[in-house]
Design an enzyme around this catalytic site. Structure first.
Site, PDB file in Angstrom:
ATOM      1  N   SER A 186       0.929  -1.430  -0.027  1.00 11.06           N
ATOM      2  CA  SER A 186       0.070  -0.105  -0.042  1.00 11.06           C
ATOM      3  C   SER A 186       0.751   1.381  -0.056  1.00 11.06           C
ATOM      4  CB  SER A 186      -1.096  -0.011   1.208  1.00 11.06           C
ATOM      5  OG  SER A 186      -1.796  -1.161   1.244  1.00 11.06           O
ATOM      6  N   HIS A 233      -0.209   3.550   4.490  1.00 16.09           N
ATOM      7  CA  HIS A 233      -0.772   4.259   3.590  1.00 16.09           C
ATOM      8  C   HIS A 233      -0.680   5.928   3.595  1.00 16.09           C
ATOM      9  CE1 HIS A 233      -2.905   0.497   4.628  1.00 16.09           C
ATOM     10  NE2 HIS A 233      -3.593   0.691   3.516  1.00 16.09           N
TER      11      HIS A 233
END
Length: 294
Positions: free
Chosen positions: A177, A240
């Site tokens: 991610s 993230h």
């Protein structure tokens, strides 16, 4: 008379095949040109599209994003099929014991700050990452080529793990991610900065899609981190955010410098210096200040 008829009939397929042979490259060329036109509309502001289309080719092909995706898929299949699992849809013991997974108590094994991107927790996890990085990474690599896209992607992966080690130091990390969010962050900033130079509906659509995807994914990541009890080890969501910030800085500079000398852009050096400072701080933090067990 009959022989002449046969000879005449035999000549027709040959002529038709030669015509098809001459036409096929033209059709393929038109299809490739159409692909490049669509890519330029999504990636570049209007004043750079003509320059891109004059130089556009598929040599080299978007090899980085394809190879990294195949490597991540291969590692997932290895742990899903050959390592003992209760179910392969959501992996358990295998990935937590993997030498690739980032675990705070084993952070002295420095490769884990990058290698965690190859390990995914389940089908939903890997399919989401692969889908996003292929849909976004291939067009970006067609325009900016593999070096730029690879630098942004890896900067996001490393920034994600370093940010997680500082702001969520007791949590493990798996998944790509950080790299995916770096690509999205750079693309998002490009869409915002060049909004006036694009078709308004297209610009709004691009920004809304990215916001929707990021909001949904980060929401699920926060839920898994703080509210879900399905996994034995808590997985951080900070990667993230770290990857996204890397994309909105380094990625933005790379993706807005098409047909320009990157080394002469002061924004490039500002981002590099900032990234190095963050890297050094994270190293010092992990060696001397981290609350995670050694």
């Amino acid at each position: 008379m009959g022989d002449n008829d046969i000879e005449e009939q035999d000549t027709f397929p040959v002529e038709r095949d030669e015509g098809d042979t001459r036409a096929n490259p033209k059709r393929r060329g038109r299809r490739v040109e159409k692909i490049h036109k669509n890519v330029s509309k999504w990636i570049l502001p209007e004043e750079l599209r003509e320059t891109y289309l004059e130089r556009a080719n598929c040599c080299p092909p978007p090899i980085f994003i394809i190879l990294i995706s195949l490597a991540e898929l291969g590692v997932f299949i290895y742990y899903a099929v050959w390592k003992p699992q209760k179910q392969w849809i959501t992996l358990g013991t295998g990935i937590w014991e993997s030498p690739l997974t980032y675990k705070p108590e084993q952070r002295e094994e420095a490769w884990r700050f990058l290698s965690y991107m190859f390990v995914h927790a389940g089908v939903e996890h890997i399919m989401g990452n692969l889908l996003m990085q292929l849909l976004l990474g291939i067009p970006l690599e067609l325009v900016h080529k593999g070096f730029e896209v690879g630098m942004v992607y890896m900067a996001g992966v490393l920034a994600g793990s370093l940010a997680s080690s500082i702001f969520d130091p007791l949590s493990a990390l798996v998944g790509a991610s950080g790299g995916v969010y770096a690509l999205m962050g750079g693309y998002f900033m490009n869409a915002v900065v060049n909004f006036r130079e694009m078709i308004p509906l297209m610009g709004v659509f691009r920004i809304l899609v990215i916001v929707l995807i990021v909001g949904t994914d980060v929401g699920f990541a926060i839920y898994r981190r703080f509210f879900s009890h399905d996994v034995a080890m808590k997985v951080s969501f900070v990667a993230h955010i770290g990857g996204g910030v890397a994309g909105m800085t380094i990625g933005y500079v790379f993706f807005t410098n098409y047909n320009k000398e990157l080394l002469r852009d002061p924004r490039f050096w500002l981002c590099i210096v900032g990234y190095i400072a963050f890297f050094l701080f994270a190293v010092i933090f992990n060696i001397f200040l981290s609350p995670a067990p050694a």
